[in-house]
Design a protein around this motif. Sequence first.
Motif, PDB file in Angstrom:
ATOM      1  N   SER A   1      43.895  27.080  34.543  1.00 56.24           N
ATOM      2  CA  SER A   1      44.527  27.372  35.824  1.00 56.24           C
ATOM      3  C   SER A   1      43.629  28.210  36.737  1.00 56.24           C
ATOM      4  O   SER A   1      43.975  28.459  37.887  1.00 56.24           O
ATOM      5  N   ALA A   2      42.464  28.615  36.233  1.00 60.13           N
ATOM      6  CA  ALA A   2      41.577  29.520  36.968  1.00 60.13           C
ATOM      7  C   ALA A   2      41.112  28.922  38.288  1.00 60.13           C
ATOM      8  O   ALA A   2      40.804  27.739  38.390  1.00 60.13           O
ATOM      9  N   ASN A   3      41.072  29.783  39.293  1.00 60.93           N
ATOM     10  CA  ASN A   3      40.588  29.414  40.614  1.00 60.93           C
ATOM     11  C   ASN A   3      39.828  30.603  41.173  1.00 60.93           C
ATOM     12  O   ASN A   3      40.392  31.677  41.323  1.00 60.93           O
ATOM     13  N   ARG A   4      38.548  30.406  41.458  1.00 61.21           N
ATOM     14  CA  ARG A   4      37.741  31.491  42.039  1.00 61.21           C
ATOM     15  C   ARG A   4      37.869  31.413  43.554  1.00 61.21           C
ATOM     16  O   ARG A   4      37.580  30.386  44.161  1.00 61.21           O
ATOM     17  N   VAL A   5      38.319  32.498  44.141  1.00 60.19           N
ATOM     18  CA  VAL A   5      38.514  32.576  45.591  1.00 60.19           C
ATOM     19  C   VAL A   5      37.618  33.684  46.118  1.00 60.19           C
ATOM     20  O   VAL A   5      37.731  34.835  45.681  1.00 60.19           O
ATOM     21  N   THR A   6      36.737  33.341  47.041  1.00 60.93           N
ATOM     22  CA  THR A   6      35.857  34.373  47.583  1.00 60.93           C
ATOM     23  C   THR A   6      36.691  35.433  48.294  1.00 60.93           C
ATOM     24  O   THR A   6      37.796  35.163  48.778  1.00 60.93           O
ATOM     25  N   ALA A   7      36.152  36.620  48.365  1.00 63.15           N
ATOM     26  CA  ALA A   7      36.860  37.726  49.007  1.00 63.15           C
ATOM     27  C   ALA A   7      37.165  37.400  50.458  1.00 63.15           C
ATOM     28  O   ALA A   7      38.268  37.679  50.943  1.00 63.15           O
ATOM     29  N   GLN A   8      36.236  36.783  51.160  1.00 68.42           N
ATOM     30  CA  GLN A   8      36.455  36.439  52.560  1.00 68.42           C
ATOM     31  C   GLN A   8      37.586  35.429  52.722  1.00 68.42           C
ATOM     32  O   GLN A   8      38.416  35.541  53.626  1.00 68.42           O
ATOM     33  N   ASP A   9      37.630  34.424  51.847  1.00 67.40           N
ATOM     34  CA  ASP A   9      38.701  33.424  51.907  1.00 67.40           C
ATOM     35  C   ASP A   9      40.054  34.052  51.586  1.00 67.40           C
ATOM     36  O   ASP A   9      41.066  33.703  52.191  1.00 67.40           O
TER      37      ASP A   9
ATOM     38  N   LEU B   1      47.230  31.017  37.223  1.00 63.67           N
ATOM     39  CA  LEU B   1      48.658  30.709  37.387  1.00 63.67           C
ATOM     40  C   LEU B   1      49.189  31.211  38.735  1.00 63.67           C
ATOM     41  O   LEU B   1      50.323  31.628  38.847  1.00 63.67           O
ATOM     42  N   ASP B   2      48.352  31.198  39.745  1.00 59.13           N
ATOM     43  CA  ASP B   2      48.705  31.568  41.123  1.00 59.13           C
ATOM     44  C   ASP B   2      49.261  32.974  41.278  1.00 59.13           C
ATOM     45  O   ASP B   2      49.857  33.276  42.300  1.00 59.13           O
ATOM     46  N   GLY B   3      49.090  33.835  40.296  1.00 61.10           N
ATOM     47  CA  GLY B   3      49.634  35.180  40.464  1.00 61.10           C
ATOM     48  C   GLY B   3      48.908  36.260  39.691  1.00 61.10           C
ATOM     49  O   GLY B   3      49.053  37.435  39.985  1.00 61.10           O
ATOM     50  N   TYR B   4      48.117  35.881  38.729  1.00 62.09           N
ATOM     51  CA  TYR B   4      47.389  36.843  37.908  1.00 62.09           C
ATOM     52  C   TYR B   4      45.919  36.741  38.277  1.00 62.09           C
ATOM     53  O   TYR B   4      45.400  35.639  38.447  1.00 62.09           O
ATOM     54  N   PHE B   5      45.270  37.872  38.436  1.00 63.99           N
ATOM     55  CA  PHE B   5      43.887  37.801  38.889  1.00 63.99           C
ATOM     56  C   PHE B   5      43.075  38.977  38.359  1.00 63.99           C
ATOM     57  O   PHE B   5      43.617  40.000  37.963  1.00 63.99           O
ATOM     58  N   PHE B   6      41.765  38.795  38.351  1.00 69.02           N
ATOM     59  CA  PHE B   6      40.860  39.914  38.165  1.00 69.02           C
ATOM     60  C   PHE B   6      39.767  39.808  39.214  1.00 69.02           C
ATOM     61  O   PHE B   6      39.606  38.779  39.879  1.00 69.02           O
TER      62      PHE B   6
ATOM     63  N   LYS C   1      30.023  42.149  37.824  1.00 70.09           N
ATOM     64  CA  LYS C   1      30.913  42.503  36.716  1.00 70.09           C
ATOM     65  C   LYS C   1      32.307  41.982  37.038  1.00 70.09           C
ATOM     66  O   LYS C   1      32.580  41.528  38.153  1.00 70.09           O
ATOM     67  N   TYR C   2      33.209  42.080  36.072  1.00 70.54           N
ATOM     68  CA  TYR C   2      34.574  41.594  36.213  1.00 70.54           C
ATOM     69  C   TYR C   2      35.534  42.716  35.868  1.00 70.54           C
ATOM     70  O   TYR C   2      35.453  43.287  34.786  1.00 70.54           O
ATOM     71  N   GLN C   3      36.426  43.040  36.791  1.00 67.50           N
ATOM     72  CA  GLN C   3      37.335  44.171  36.618  1.00 67.50           C
ATOM     73  C   GLN C   3      38.775  43.681  36.567  1.00 67.50           C
ATOM     74  O   GLN C   3      39.245  42.976  37.464  1.00 67.50           O
ATOM     75  N   VAL C   4      39.466  44.074  35.509  1.00 66.93           N
ATOM     76  CA  VAL C   4      40.875  43.723  35.334  1.00 66.93           C
ATOM     77  C   VAL C   4      41.705  44.943  35.724  1.00 66.93           C
ATOM     78  O   VAL C   4      41.473  46.044  35.226  1.00 66.93           O
ATOM     79  N   LEU C   5      42.646  44.742  36.612  1.00 68.88           N
ATOM     80  CA  LEU C   5      43.495  45.846  37.053  1.00 68.88           C
ATOM     81  C   LEU C   5      44.701  45.948  36.129  1.00 68.88           C
ATOM     82  O   LEU C   5      45.448  44.992  35.971  1.00 68.88           O
ATOM     83  N   THR C   6      44.863  47.091  35.502  1.00 67.04           N
ATOM     84  CA  THR C   6      46.014  47.314  34.627  1.00 67.04           C
ATOM     85  C   THR C   6      46.808  48.490  35.176  1.00 67.04           C
ATOM     86  O   THR C   6      46.400  49.128  36.140  1.00 67.04           O
ATOM     87  N   GLN C   7      47.924  48.791  34.528  1.00 61.82           N
ATOM     88  CA  GLN C   7      48.752  49.904  34.977  1.00 61.82           C
ATOM     89  C   GLN C   7      48.071  51.248  34.722  1.00 61.82           C
ATOM     90  O   GLN C   7      48.301  52.205  35.449  1.00 61.82           O
ATOM     91  N   TRP C   8      47.246  51.332  33.685  1.00 58.55           N
ATOM     92  CA  TRP C   8      46.685  52.624  33.288  1.00 58.55           C
ATOM     93  C   TRP C   8      45.182  52.725  33.513  1.00 58.55           C
ATOM     94  O   TRP C   8      44.687  53.762  33.900  1.00 58.55           O
ATOM     95  N   MET C   9      44.453  51.663  33.219  1.00 58.29           N
ATOM     96  CA  MET C   9      42.997  51.693  33.333  1.00 58.29           C
ATOM     97  C   MET C   9      42.559  50.435  34.061  1.00 58.29           C
ATOM     98  O   MET C   9      43.318  49.491  34.205  1.00 58.29           O
ATOM     99  N   HIS C  10      41.322  50.423  34.497  1.00 59.32           N
ATOM    100  CA  HIS C  10      40.752  49.250  35.151  1.00 59.32           C
ATOM    101  C   HIS C  10      39.445  48.883  34.450  1.00 59.32           C
ATOM    102  O   HIS C  10      38.368  49.164  34.967  1.00 59.32           O
ATOM    103  N   PRO C  11      39.546  48.277  33.256  1.00 55.26           N
ATOM    104  CA  PRO C  11      38.329  47.995  32.494  1.00 55.26           C
ATOM    105  C   PRO C  11      37.405  47.026  33.230  1.00 55.26           C
ATOM    106  O   PRO C  11      37.854  46.118  33.918  1.00 55.26           O
ATOM    107  N   ILE C  12      36.111  47.269  33.073  1.00 51.77           N
ATOM    108  CA  ILE C  12      35.080  46.437  33.683  1.00 51.77           C
ATOM    109  C   ILE C  12      34.324  45.733  32.563  1.00 51.77           C
ATOM    110  O   ILE C  12      33.892  46.362  31.599  1.00 51.77           O
TER     111      ILE C  12
END
Length: 97
Positions: A16-24, A51-56, A66-77
Motif C-alpha cells: 500500500s506504500a506511496n511515496r509523496v514528495t513534501a511539496q506535493d 493505507l492512506d493514513g499511516y506514514f513516516f 533517514k526515515y523517521q517514524v512519529l510515535t506517541q513517545w519517541m520519534h525513532p530515526i
Amino acid sequence: MSIRKRKNAYNVFCRSANRVTAQDAVADPEQYPYAPDLMDEGDVLAFHVYLDGYFFLEITHSGEVKYQVLTQWMHPIFSNIEDAEKELFDMWKKGLY
C-alpha cells in the motif's frame, strides 16, 4: 495471529506504500492535512504513506537520508526504509498510531 496471516498482512501493508514528495503533500492539504505542520519541523523530503493514513517521514539528518517514524513517545530515526516500515506496521497492528 498465525505467522502466515501476519506475513500476509505485512505484505498488504507494504504494497500500500506511496511515496509523496513534501511539496506535493503541502500542495494537497485535503489529502495530507498533517504535511504543513510537519514541514516546519525539519528537512522533510517526502512522506511514505501506507493505507492512506499511516506514514513516516523521509528526512535529511546529518547530511544523510533517514526515515523517521512519529510515535506517541519517541520519534525513532532509521537508516533503512525496511526498518521504518516494520516499526510503522507494528504500530498499525497494535492500533498505536
